[in-house]
Motif scaffolding. Structure first.
Motif, mmCIF file in Angstrom:
data_model
loop_
_atom_site.group_PDB
_atom_site.id
_atom_site.type_symbol
_atom_site.label_atom_id
_atom_site.label_comp_id
_atom_site.label_asym_id
_atom_site.label_seq_id
_atom_site.Cartn_x
_atom_site.Cartn_y
_atom_site.Cartn_z
ATOM 1 N N ASN A 1 0.808 -1.216 0.000
ATOM 2 C CA ASN A 1 0.000 0.000 0.000
ATOM 3 C C ASN A 1 0.849 1.277 0.000
ATOM 4 O O ASN A 1 0.311 2.369 -0.073
ATOM 5 C CB ASN A 1 -0.947 0.012 1.204
ATOM 6 C CG ASN A 1 -1.943 -1.135 1.137
ATOM 7 O OD1 ASN A 1 -2.426 -1.469 0.055
ATOM 8 N ND2 ASN A 1 -2.229 -1.747 2.267
ATOM 9 N N THR A 2 2.160 1.130 0.121
ATOM 10 C CA THR A 2 3.037 2.289 0.139
ATOM 11 C C THR A 2 3.182 2.850 -1.270
ATOM 12 O O THR A 2 3.448 2.111 -2.219
ATOM 13 C CB THR A 2 4.437 1.912 0.680
ATOM 14 O OG1 THR A 2 4.284 1.427 2.005
ATOM 15 C CG2 THR A 2 5.359 3.105 0.682
ATOM 16 N N VAL A 3 2.999 4.144 -1.402
ATOM 17 C CA VAL A 3 3.170 4.811 -2.688
ATOM 18 C C VAL A 3 4.626 5.253 -2.788
ATOM 19 O O VAL A 3 5.122 5.960 -1.904
ATOM 20 C CB VAL A 3 2.232 6.026 -2.819
ATOM 21 C CG1 VAL A 3 2.494 6.768 -4.111
ATOM 22 C CG2 VAL A 3 0.783 5.569 -2.742
ATOM 23 N N LEU A 4 5.311 4.817 -3.821
ATOM 24 C CA LEU A 4 6.709 5.189 -4.007
ATOM 25 C C LEU A 4 6.786 6.494 -4.798
ATOM 26 O O LEU A 4 5.990 6.736 -5.691
ATOM 27 C CB LEU A 4 7.467 4.081 -4.741
ATOM 28 C CG LEU A 4 7.543 2.747 -3.999
ATOM 29 C CD1 LEU A 4 8.278 1.714 -4.843
ATOM 30 C CD2 LEU A 4 8.220 2.907 -2.654
ATOM 31 N N THR A 5 7.770 7.304 -4.460
ATOM 32 C CA THR A 5 7.975 8.596 -5.103
ATOM 33 C C THR A 5 9.238 8.549 -5.939
ATOM 34 O O THR A 5 10.254 7.995 -5.499
ATOM 35 C CB THR A 5 8.127 9.694 -4.014
ATOM 36 O OG1 THR A 5 6.972 9.674 -3.193
ATOM 37 C CG2 THR A 5 8.287 11.055 -4.639
ATOM 38 N N LYS A 6 9.194 9.129 -7.129
ATOM 39 C CA LYS A 6 10.391 9.192 -7.968
ATOM 40 C C LYS A 6 11.459 10.012 -7.257
ATOM 41 O O LYS A 6 11.155 11.008 -6.597
ATOM 42 C CB LYS A 6 10.078 9.840 -9.316
ATOM 43 C CG LYS A 6 9.266 8.964 -10.231
ATOM 44 C CD LYS A 6 9.067 9.630 -11.579
ATOM 45 C CE LYS A 6 8.231 8.747 -12.489
ATOM 46 N NZ LYS A 6 8.065 9.343 -13.803
ATOM 47 N N ASN A 7 12.716 9.587 -7.421
ATOM 48 C CA ASN A 7 13.802 10.349 -6.811
ATOM 49 C C ASN A 7 14.116 11.588 -7.651
ATOM 50 O O ASN A 7 13.600 11.748 -8.761
ATOM 51 C CB ASN A 7 15.040 9.471 -6.589
ATOM 52 C CG ASN A 7 15.627 8.929 -7.874
ATOM 53 O OD1 ASN A 7 15.604 9.582 -8.913
ATOM 54 N ND2 ASN A 7 16.156 7.715 -7.809
ATOM 55 N N GLY A 8 14.935 12.458 -7.122
ATOM 56 C CA GLY A 8 15.233 13.731 -7.778
ATOM 57 C C GLY A 8 15.860 13.586 -9.142
ATOM 58 O O GLY A 8 15.495 14.309 -10.076
ATOM 59 N N SER A 9 16.804 12.658 -9.287
ATOM 60 C CA SER A 9 17.465 12.518 -10.591
ATOM 61 C C SER A 9 16.492 11.999 -11.649
ATOM 62 O O SER A 9 16.577 12.375 -12.820
ATOM 63 C CB SER A 9 18.696 11.609 -10.490
ATOM 64 O OG SER A 9 18.334 10.319 -10.073
ATOM 65 N N THR A 10 15.541 11.164 -11.247
ATOM 66 C CA THR A 10 14.540 10.667 -12.196
ATOM 67 C C THR A 10 13.577 11.779 -12.588
ATOM 68 O O THR A 10 13.212 11.906 -13.766
ATOM 69 C CB THR A 10 13.787 9.466 -11.601
ATOM 70 O OG1 THR A 10 14.729 8.426 -11.318
ATOM 71 C CG2 THR A 10 12.726 8.949 -12.555
ATOM 72 N N LYS A 11 13.180 12.603 -11.638
ATOM 73 C CA LYS A 11 12.321 13.747 -11.957
ATOM 74 C C LYS A 11 13.019 14.694 -12.921
ATOM 75 O O LYS A 11 12.411 15.204 -13.865
ATOM 76 C CB LYS A 11 11.922 14.492 -10.678
ATOM 77 C CG LYS A 11 10.949 13.738 -9.815
ATOM 78 C CD LYS A 11 10.633 14.535 -8.555
ATOM 79 C CE LYS A 11 9.690 13.784 -7.650
ATOM 80 N NZ LYS A 11 9.394 14.556 -6.414
ATOM 81 N N LEU A 12 14.305 14.928 -12.690
ATOM 82 C CA LEU A 12 15.074 15.798 -13.578
ATOM 83 C C LEU A 12 15.213 15.169 -14.963
ATOM 84 O O LEU A 12 15.028 15.835 -15.977
ATOM 85 C CB LEU A 12 16.450 16.073 -12.970
ATOM 86 C CG LEU A 12 17.302 17.130 -13.633
ATOM 87 C CD1 LEU A 12 16.593 18.477 -13.659
ATOM 88 C CD2 LEU A 12 18.638 17.266 -12.903
ATOM 89 N N ARG A 13 15.489 13.864 -15.012
ATOM 90 C CA ARG A 13 15.561 13.153 -16.297
ATOM 91 C C ARG A 13 14.258 13.311 -17.065
ATOM 92 O O ARG A 13 14.251 13.613 -18.261
ATOM 93 C CB ARG A 13 15.852 11.667 -16.055
ATOM 94 C CG ARG A 13 15.865 10.840 -17.354
ATOM 95 C CD ARG A 13 15.362 9.434 -17.203
ATOM 96 N NE ARG A 13 13.970 9.355 -16.787
ATOM 97 C CZ ARG A 13 13.373 8.243 -16.405
ATOM 98 N NH1 ARG A 13 14.037 7.107 -16.357
ATOM 99 N NH2 ARG A 13 12.096 8.238 -16.046
ATOM 100 N N ASP A 14 13.124 13.107 -16.369
ATOM 101 C CA ASP A 14 11.818 13.236 -17.022
ATOM 102 C C ASP A 14 11.615 14.636 -17.583
ATOM 103 O O ASP A 14 11.087 14.792 -18.686
ATOM 104 C CB ASP A 14 10.696 12.893 -16.049
ATOM 105 C CG ASP A 14 10.628 11.411 -15.701
ATOM 106 O OD1 ASP A 14 11.359 10.613 -16.332
ATOM 107 O OD2 ASP A 14 9.842 11.054 -14.799
#
Length: 159
Positions: A94-107
């Motif tokens: 049930n835990t929602v995982l959050t994208k890390n900073g480098s992945t957000k920047l890549r996106d």
């Protein structure tokens, strides 16, 4: 100036040139294709789309996991290292995982280099137990997030 820097450059020109050279080699040298990424590409092909694996962006700065050139859509498969994990809580379904900073920047960077960027989180993909479930997931993602109208094949209509 005497140290080789320019007013608009962050440091000496030689350092900027060397850093750019190293950055440009990165999309070519750090390529690893997971089995899940290969499976995702296979499904995209089965749906009738032409695709390219590890396709370089037009500026050669980035590599798309999977690129659909006829639609200018990129698909990234995000494995566990693309997400923040809160130790044991990450094991809870049930835990929602959050994208890390480098992945957000890549996106952010990739989204500026194609019409649409789609991401497939590993925890969604690993819950698809059959090829049919995978095909339906990819079809829905391409239609809803990619804006691509997908017609079912005759075999799919019959089932």
């Amino acid at each position: 100036t005497a140290d080789g820097s320019h007013n608009n450059e962050p440091g000496p020109l030689w350092l900027t040139v060397d850093a750019r050279s190293v950055w440009m080699q990165q999309p070519r040298s750090e390529v690893s294709v997971s089995q899940s990424q290969k499976d995702l590409a296979r499904i995209i092909g089965e749906l009738g789309f032409r695709y390219k694996m590890e396709h370089l962006s037009s500026d050669n700065y980035f590599s798309f996991d999977i690129y659909l050139p006829d639609h200018d859509v990129a698909v990234e498969f995000d494995g566990p290292f693309h997400f923040l994990h809160a130790s044991d809580r990450a094991r809870d379904k049930n835990t929602v995982l959050t994208k890390n900073g480098s992945t957000k920047l890549r996106d952010l960077f990739l989204a500026k280099r194609c019409s649409r960027l789609l991401t497939v989180p590993y925890f969604e993909w690993q819950n698809l137990n059959t090829s049919e479930m995978q095909r339906n997931y990819v079809r829905e993602k391409l239609e809803k997030e990619g804006g691509i109208n997908i017609m079912k094949t005759a075999a799919e209509v019959a089932t």
